[in-house]
Design an enzyme around this catalytic site. Structure first.
Site, PDB file in Angstrom:
ATOM      1  N   LYS A  97       0.944  -1.329  -0.022  1.00 22.08           N
ATOM      2  CA  LYS A  97       0.090  -0.068  -0.042  1.00 22.08           C
ATOM      3  C   LYS A  97       0.868   1.100   0.141  1.00 22.08           C
ATOM      4  O   LYS A  97       2.080   1.230   0.511  1.00 22.08           O
ATOM      5  CB  LYS A  97      -0.723  -0.029   1.250  1.00 22.08           C
ATOM      6  CG  LYS A  97      -2.064   1.159   1.328  1.00 22.08           C
ATOM      7  CD  LYS A  97      -2.888   0.748   2.379  1.00 22.08           C
ATOM      8  CE  LYS A  97      -3.786   1.766   2.613  1.00 22.08           C
ATOM      9  NZ  LYS A  97      -4.879   1.493   3.783  1.00 22.08           N
TER      10      LYS A  97
ATOM     11  N   SER B   3      -9.610   1.658   2.749  1.00 24.28           N
ATOM     12  CA  SER B   3      -8.687   2.486   2.139  1.00 24.28           C
ATOM     13  C   SER B   3      -7.618   1.682   1.107  1.00 24.28           C
ATOM     14  O   SER B   3      -6.992   2.143   0.692  1.00 24.28           O
ATOM     15  CB  SER B   3      -7.907   3.832   2.965  1.00 24.28           C
ATOM     16  OG  SER B   3      -7.219   2.757   3.805  1.00 24.28           O
TER      17      SER B   3
ATOM     18  N   SER C 127      -9.829  -1.260   6.939  1.00 25.80           N
ATOM     19  CA  SER C 127      -9.267  -0.827   5.540  1.00 25.80           C
ATOM     20  C   SER C 127      -8.690  -1.980   4.832  1.00 25.80           C
ATOM     21  O   SER C 127      -8.042  -2.058   3.659  1.00 25.80           O
ATOM     22  CB  SER C 127      -8.036   0.176   5.691  1.00 25.80           C
ATOM     23  OG  SER C 127      -9.023   1.450   5.496  1.00 25.80           O
TER      24      SER C 127
HETATM   25  N1  GLN Z   1     -12.925   3.669   6.564  1.00 25.64           N
HETATM   26  C1  GLN Z   1     -12.199   3.928   7.824  1.00 25.64           C
HETATM   27  C2  GLN Z   1     -11.978   5.289   7.947  1.00 25.64           C
HETATM   28  O1  GLN Z   1     -12.348   5.937   6.874  1.00 25.64           O
HETATM   29  C3  GLN Z   1     -11.026   3.015   8.043  1.00 25.64           C
HETATM   30  C4  GLN Z   1      -9.936   3.331   7.263  1.00 25.64           C
HETATM   31  C5  GLN Z   1      -8.636   2.605   7.782  1.00 25.64           C
HETATM   32  O2  GLN Z   1      -8.701   1.436   8.270  1.00 25.64           O
HETATM   33  N2  GLN Z   1      -7.414   3.243   7.383  1.00 25.64           N
HETATM   34  O3  GLN Z   1     -11.529   5.927   8.815  1.00 25.64           O
END
Ligand code: GLN
Length: 442
Positions: free
Chosen positions: A41, A116, A140
């Site tokens: 990532k 994400s 994510s």
């Molecule tokens: N969707 C969640 C957020 O926007 C989790 C994101 C993540 O785990 N990086 O905070």
């Protein structure tokens, strides 16, 4: 194997699905002496690519070192083929909050890959025998794994060193793996796991136990509300299969789960707002040489130009919730909720081996649907992925249905440090339930 076919597939898939923020143009040029290929990532630092974490403010940042997880996979013979696209700093569940490319779902390109770790899940779904390093703060890894029909594995907080990871919420961030092969996850998880003096939170961990069995599974009733029909019916069918596999399913209640989402958004944004304070146009990423102005104007100029809307929203919310006068009401209250949730899980784990829920309340939405959702509606999508993340528990999302040809995932959480149980289950589930791969049409 690194061969011409892989090289061609990566190029074709990247053009079609927009997977990478940066990648090797010709993996073959790196020889075929590598044992496997992997991606990371874009918030994991590596020497040969830019690391932008999906943000404009890090444009041009080339780290002089590798994240520990990347270094360990390289030492094990892996070739890092690229950095996968993501929501800016991990802020999002659909991959759309990104200053680089927005990945498209390999099962239907008009739909989101989730977020994400959007590019990571899509890459794991289109490339065979590929291992994608992802990161989860509040879901994510699980969310995009569910939308893209792959295995998404998030270890216990502290199991994998966070050295070289660009922080979002330091008490929540966890590095994990996405793949369509549970064998690969099983094989390479022990390589990235383990103490690292460069990350103190990884130091005090019990040795890895790769065994363990799940016999009793608890399902909180709070997780079965607000599901789409497709997700509900796929999940119910999955429960029947699990029972046929010999598992006992127990329906339980975990009342604090309904406070998990607000607690997560207060805690994660509070941490993010301090972590993002370091991006100011002076040291890393975008440099602002317009220095003949006041201190505040200088910083505001760079930050208002280079951060995306969602990053700004989170800085505001996070700064507010930890301000004197509001801290007790929001930040400290959220910490108390977090503690209660941990206790509720611990209580359930006295009589059950794992807690099971659907991963996401719906299948991958279309981009046009996402564009019409308010920030609050977007946040609500995380209701089921947030709880195990708040508690720092290891969890796993497995594909469990394909209503209308789109993947649905189920998420299993185990007690702290019991990753072995989850990986055993991934093995057994993969032998019983037939996974589907996206059609690879030109
Ligand atoms: N969707 C969640 C957020 O926007 C989790 C994101 C993540 O785990 N990086 O905070």
């Amino acid at each position: 194997m690194i061969n011409e076919n892989l090289s061609r597939t990566i190029q074709w898939a990247d053009e079609k699905f927009h997977l990478f923020a940066d990648r090797l143009k010709d993996p073959l040029a790196y020889g075929n002496g590598h044992a496997f290929h992997f991606s990371a990532k874009d918030n994991l630092c590596s020497t040969e690519f830019q690391t932008r974490a999906g943000s404009k403010i890090l444009e041009g940042y080339r780290p002089p070192f590798d994240a520990t997880a990347i270094a360990r996979l390289r030492q094990a013979g892996g070739l890092l083929v690229g950095k996968t696209a993501m929501d800016e700093f991990g802020f999002g569940s659909f991959g759309t909050n990104s200053a680089s490319v927005i990945p498209r779902n390999p099962f239907d390109t008009s739909r989101s890959c989730g977020g994400s770790s959007s590019g990571a899940a899509a890459t794991a779904s289109v490339l065979k025998d590929h291992l994608a390093l992802g990161v989860s703060t509040g879901g994510s890894i699980s969310c995009p794994a569910s939308f893209c029909g792959v295995i998404g594995f998030t270890p216990t907080y502290g199991r994998v060193s966070r050295w070289g990871l660009i922080d979002f919420g330091s008490s929540l961030d966890k590095i994990g793996l996405l793949s369509s092969s549970s064998d690969l996850v099983r094989k390479y998880f022990p390589i990235i796991a383990g103490p690292d003096p460069l990350d103190p939170t990884s130091q005090a961990q019990p040795p890895l136990d790769m065994g363990g069995d799940i016999k009793v599974v608890a399902i909180p009733e709070e997780s079965l509300t607000n599901l789409s029909d497709e997700v509900r019916s796929s999940f119910e069918e999955a429960l029947t299969i699990l029972e046929d596999m010999g598992m006992e399913i127990r329906h339980i209640s975990m009342p604090s789960l309904r406070f998990a989402l607000p607690a997560y958004y207060f805690l994660s944004t509070a941490e993010a707002s301090t972590n993002l304070a370091r991006y100011c146009g002076m040291r890393i990423g975008v440099l602002n040489d317009n220095i003949n102005q006041s201190f505040n104007d200088f910083f505001s100029q760079t930050r208002s130009q280079e951060f995306g809307d969602e990053a700004k929203r989170r800085i505001l919310l996070g700064t507010f919730s930890r301000m004197v006068g509001f801290r007790d009401q929001y930040y400290l209250k959220a910490l108390q909720v977090r503690q209660r949730i941990i206790h509720e899980y611990e209580k359930e784990f006295r009589s059950a081996d794992a807690v099971l829920t659907p991963t996401m309340p719906f299948v991958a939405p279309r981009f046009e649907e996402i564009a019409h959702m308010s920030p609050l509606q977007l946040y609500q999508a995380d209701a089921l992925t947030v709880p195990p993340n708040l508690a720092g528990l290891p969890h796993l999302s497995l594909p469990c249905g394909y209503p209308g040809g789109l993947p649905v995932g189920m998420q299993i959480a185990a007690p702290h440090w019991m990753e072995g149980r989850l990986l055993e289950l991934a093995d057994r589930w993969g032998k019983t339930f037939q996974y589907r791969r996206p059609e690879m049409k030109a």
